[in-house]
Design a protein around this motif. Structure first.
Motif, PDB file in Angstrom:
ATOM      1  N   GLY A 148       0.823  -1.211   0.000  1.00  0.00           N
ATOM      2  CA  GLY A 148       0.000   0.000   0.000  1.00  0.00           C
ATOM      3  C   GLY A 148       0.858   1.263   0.000  1.00  0.00           C
ATOM      4  N   GLU A 149       1.940   1.212   0.758  1.00  0.00           N
ATOM      5  CA  GLU A 149       2.850   2.367   0.786  1.00  0.00           C
ATOM      6  C   GLU A 149       3.529   2.545  -0.563  1.00  0.00           C
ATOM      7  N   GLN A 150       3.926   1.413  -1.185  1.00  0.00           N
ATOM      8  CA  GLN A 150       4.574   1.521  -2.498  1.00  0.00           C
ATOM      9  C   GLN A 150       3.619   2.152  -3.513  1.00  0.00           C
ATOM     10  N   GLN A 151       2.345   1.770  -3.431  1.00  0.00           N
ATOM     11  CA  GLN A 151       1.416   2.379  -4.382  1.00  0.00           C
ATOM     12  C   GLN A 151       1.227   3.857  -4.080  1.00  0.00           C
ATOM     13  N   ARG A 152       1.302   4.241  -2.813  1.00  0.00           N
ATOM     14  CA  ARG A 152       1.210   5.670  -2.497  1.00  0.00           C
ATOM     15  C   ARG A 152       2.406   6.431  -3.062  1.00  0.00           C
ATOM     16  N   ALA A 190      -5.033   5.585 -14.161  1.00  0.00           N
ATOM     17  CA  ALA A 190      -4.564   4.499 -13.288  1.00  0.00           C
ATOM     18  C   ALA A 190      -5.070   3.172 -13.841  1.00  0.00           C
ATOM     19  N   ASP A 191      -4.153   2.222 -14.023  1.00  0.00           N
ATOM     20  CA  ASP A 191      -4.513   0.913 -14.573  1.00  0.00           C
ATOM     21  C   ASP A 191      -4.453  -0.140 -13.477  1.00  0.00           C
ATOM     22  N   GLU A 192      -5.593  -0.551 -12.983  1.00  0.00           N
ATOM     23  CA  GLU A 192      -5.703  -1.535 -11.896  1.00  0.00           C
ATOM     24  C   GLU A 192      -4.776  -1.167 -10.727  1.00  0.00           C
ATOM     25  N   PRO A 193      -4.913   0.042 -10.220  1.00  0.00           N
ATOM     26  CA  PRO A 193      -3.966   0.501  -9.197  1.00  0.00           C
ATOM     27  C   PRO A 193      -4.035  -0.289  -7.896  1.00  0.00           C
ATOM     28  N   THR A 194      -5.143  -0.989  -7.673  1.00  0.00           N
ATOM     29  CA  THR A 194      -5.254  -1.736  -6.418  1.00  0.00           C
ATOM     30  C   THR A 194      -5.255  -3.241  -6.668  1.00  0.00           C
ATOM     31  N   GLY A 195      -4.866  -3.634  -7.876  1.00  0.00           N
ATOM     32  CA  GLY A 195      -4.871  -5.056  -8.237  1.00  0.00           C
ATOM     33  C   GLY A 195      -4.008  -5.924  -7.340  1.00  0.00           C
ATOM     34  N   ASN A 196      -2.991  -5.329  -6.736  1.00  0.00           N
ATOM     35  CA  ASN A 196      -2.101  -6.112  -5.866  1.00  0.00           C
ATOM     36  C   ASN A 196      -2.307  -5.805  -4.388  1.00  0.00           C
ATOM     37  N   ASP A 252      -4.827  -5.522  -0.730  1.00  0.00           N
ATOM     38  CA  ASP A 252      -6.010  -6.091  -0.073  1.00  0.00           C
ATOM     39  C   ASP A 252      -7.114  -5.024   0.011  1.00  0.00           C
ATOM     40  N   PRO A 253      -8.344  -5.459   0.370  1.00  0.00           N
ATOM     41  CA  PRO A 253      -9.487  -4.528   0.305  1.00  0.00           C
ATOM     42  C   PRO A 253      -9.316  -3.252   1.127  1.00  0.00           C
ATOM     43  N   ALA A 254      -8.750  -3.366   2.318  1.00  0.00           N
ATOM     44  CA  ALA A 254      -8.631  -2.154   3.154  1.00  0.00           C
ATOM     45  C   ALA A 254      -7.679  -1.159   2.502  1.00  0.00           C
ATOM     46  N   LEU A 255      -6.557  -1.659   1.999  1.00  0.00           N
ATOM     47  CA  LEU A 255      -5.594  -0.766   1.345  1.00  0.00           C
ATOM     48  C   LEU A 255      -6.174  -0.215   0.048  1.00  0.00           C
ATOM     49  N   SER A 256      -6.949  -1.033  -0.654  1.00  0.00           N
ATOM     50  CA  SER A 256      -7.564  -0.576  -1.899  1.00  0.00           C
ATOM     51  C   SER A 256      -8.477   0.611  -1.634  1.00  0.00           C
ATOM     52  N   ARG A 257      -9.232   0.506  -0.565  1.00  0.00           N
ATOM     53  CA  ARG A 257     -10.151   1.592  -0.220  1.00  0.00           C
ATOM     54  C   ARG A 257      -9.352   2.867   0.078  1.00  0.00           C
ATOM     55  N   LEU A 263     -15.400  -4.599  -8.328  1.00  0.00           N
ATOM     56  CA  LEU A 263     -16.774  -4.114  -8.458  1.00  0.00           C
ATOM     57  C   LEU A 263     -17.357  -3.638  -7.134  1.00  0.00           C
ATOM     58  N   ALA A 264     -17.026  -4.337  -6.056  1.00  0.00           N
ATOM     59  CA  ALA A 264     -17.579  -3.935  -4.752  1.00  0.00           C
ATOM     60  C   ALA A 264     -17.115  -2.529  -4.389  1.00  0.00           C
ATOM     61  N   LEU A 265     -15.836  -2.298  -4.601  1.00  0.00           N
ATOM     62  CA  LEU A 265     -15.274  -0.983  -4.272  1.00  0.00           C
ATOM     63  C   LEU A 265     -15.831   0.093  -5.212  1.00  0.00           C
TER      64      LEU A 265
END
Ligand SMILES: Nc1ncnc2c1ncn2[C@@H]1O[C@H](COP(=O)(O)OP(=O)(O)OP(=O)(O)O)[C@@H](O)[C@H]1O
Ligand SMILES: [Mg+2]
Length: 219
Positions: free
Chosen positions: A141-145, A161-167, A169-174, A197-199
């Motif tokens: 999550g930090e690396q994506q930040r 952004a191309d699938e920025p949260t693909g790697n 978990d849900p909490a970090l994705s949010r 889809l949920a997010l």
């Protein structure tokens, strides 16, 4: 801000990957792009990001028809955009600060401005005290930040952004999506490809759906 008219794309030797895509994204919008694997999401982002050329149709960015932009105008137009990748694409031979500074070094900013802008970008993503560490010592999550800080450090008008949260978990994705919303609140136009889809439902934003290279649904 981004306008596609009857855009189509095929890669050499392949069938059409995108067919007759027409869509308009206004300045200041945050739009999601979804669809199954292979539907053409990454291709659409690459066309808008000027990393690929369409085979037909017209794309304009900020009112400029990209066919009319001279080759040396392409880097200039690209600098109005920032990119966030699924796998972060950070350079592991330099620290977080230098990773975020890259777009500014390319622009040739002086050292004082680089320091100021990188600090502001790291602050915006909550990593102001991580400048000196190597990216691989950070969590996903930090690396994506860091990836997002690098994407916004030159203050682009458009963030792709191309699938920025693909790697992640849900909490970090949010968390990452909330960060995108923050930059959207500051006026950046965003187009984000995601499978989550949920997010997406939770974010409650305009969502484009691609199916086999066609735009299905745009409420
Ligand atoms: N460089 C390329 N050369 C040839 N075909 C390609 C190339 N890039 C993508 N394709 C093909 O284009 C189609 C769409 O790919 P694209 O990567 O845009 O889909 P996607 O929606 O991003 O999928 P995913 O969810 O798996 O990332 C696929 O059939 C893919 O095999
Ligand atoms: Mg993709």
């Amino acid at each position: 801000m981004i306008r596609l008219e009857q855009v189509s794309k095929r890669y050499q030797g392949s069938a059409f990957v995108l067919a007759n895509i027409s869509v308009e994204i206004a300045a200041g919008e945050m739009v999601f792009l979804t669809g199954h694997s292979g539907a053409g999401k990454s291709t659409l982002l690459k066309l808008i990001g000027l990393l690929e050329r369409p085979n037909g149709g017209r794309i304009s960015i900020g009112g400029l028809d990209i066919r009319e932009v001279k080759p040396r105008g392409i880097p200039w137009l690209r600098q109005r955009m920032g990119f966030v990748f699924q796998d972060f694409q950070l350079l592991d031979d330099r620290n977080v600060f230098e990773n975020v500074a890259l777009p500014l070094r390319i622009l040739g900013l002086d050292e004082r401005d680089v320091r100021r802008r990188v600090s502001a970008a790291l602050d915006a993503v909550g990593l102001v005290d991580k400048g000196r560490v190597l990216p691989r010592t950070l969590s996903g999550g930090e690396q994506q930040r860091v990836g997002i800080a690098r994407a916004v450090v030159h203050r682009p008008a458009i963030l792709l952004a191309d699938e920025p949260t693909g790697n992640l978990d849900p909490a970090l994705s949010r968390e990452i999506f909330e960060l995108f919303r923050h930059f959207n609140d500051l006026g950046t136009t965003l187009l984000i490809a995601s499978h989550d889809l949920a997010l997406l439902r939770e974010m409650n934003q305009r969502t484009l759906v691609l199916e086999q290279g066609r735009l299905l649904h745009d409420p």
